[in-house]
Design an enzyme around this catalytic site. Sequence first.
Site, short mmCIF file in Angstrom:
data_model
loop_
_atom_site.label_atom_id
_atom_site.label_comp_id
_atom_site.label_asym_id
_atom_site.label_seq_id
_atom_site.Cartn_x
_atom_site.Cartn_y
_atom_site.Cartn_z
N PRO A 107 -2.13 35.57 16.43
CA PRO A 107 -1.18 34.92 16.38
C PRO A 107 -1.41 33.25 14.95
CG PRO A 107 -1.84 34.82 18.82
CD PRO A 107 -2.58 35.04 18.08
N GLU A 134 -8.83 34.03 25.55
CA GLU A 134 -7.81 33.09 25.12
C GLU A 134 -8.62 33.29 23.68
OE1 GLU A 134 -6.90 30.62 26.74
OE2 GLU A 134 -6.45 29.29 25.14
N ARG A 172 2.71 54.83 7.66
CA ARG A 172 4.53 55.96 6.82
C ARG A 172 4.53 55.51 5.60
NH1 ARG A 172 9.15 53.19 7.44
NH2 ARG A 172 10.17 55.38 8.94
N ASP A 187 14.32 52.24 3.17
CA ASP A 187 13.77 51.74 4.16
C ASP A 187 14.49 49.09 3.59
OD1 ASP A 187 13.81 53.00 6.07
OD2 ASP A 187 11.24 52.74 5.89
#
Length: 278
Positions: A107, A134, A172, A187
Amino acid sequence: MIRIDVLTLFPEMCEGVFGTSILGKAREKGIARLNAVNFRDYANNKHGSVDDTPYGGGGGMVLKPEPIFAAVEHLLDNLEGRSDSGDQAISIAQEESANLRIILMCPQGRTFNQRIAEELAKEKHLIFICGHYEGYDERIREHLVTDELSIGDYVLTGGELPALTVIDAVVRLQPGALGNESSAVTDSFSTGLLEYPHYTRPAEFRGWKVPDMLLSGHHANIEAWRREQSLKRTLERRPELLEQAELTPKDHKLLERLKTELNKTCSGSRSEEQKASF
Ligand SMILES: C[S@@+](CC[C@H](N)C(=O)[O-])C[C@H]1O[C@@H](n2cnc3c(N)ncnc32)[C@H](O)[C@@H]1O
């Protein structure tokens, strides 16, 4: 062919996704080689433990460096055409960085987006490391990986879903991966804008009609309509994208008109809060 290896404690989470839809087809067609490796197999103890308590105390368990370094080194030692042993593990990232990226899902990393997907899609080999618990021993971050990627400002239980998200976006983009090549080009985000709205049959559903323009058969006018819709949608939903998008003088003119129209709508029908956000 792009080669992608995922280091995980839950390879079964990856296998299902690797065999499905565009990823499954890309694998079948030999466009992408997708492989999940359980790094528990590289644990250096008979219990197969890959985590330990943090130095300095505190809650949660931390992933140990040895199994993850060993799993990456094993992958690299077994690459075709590579015969030397993994003694120089510390410099793996730099040495191979020309066509290999070792990506730590976390993160705290750079937030993933379509630009990063396009950048990674040009590489020959990607190795993803999925965390759990953790977090990781900091030496993995410092001495093994080339990149740290986050999929957004929230915390998930493990790195598998984030890694699979990135992998899907990258595969993709490989030539031949999509049935219709043009869809990746138009897209959302690929053009720097959000995509225009789509409609299919029936031409009228419960009294809601498909815009006449799309039924006109006039190619050039349809393209112009789509460009305008794309600009309008981006202006309404993600105006900050317009600052980076490649816009023609015609686009700028259109945007001026769309902004005026939008301001009129805002002052007519939106709440005070909505008005404030424009
Ligand atoms: C519970 S999280 C650890 C969070 C860590 N303690 C922190 O605060 O940064 C466990 C693992 O899930 C993965 N993960 C969780 N959220 C993620 C996100 N937004 N993007 C990428 N990976 C994520 C990472 O691999 C992470 O090591």
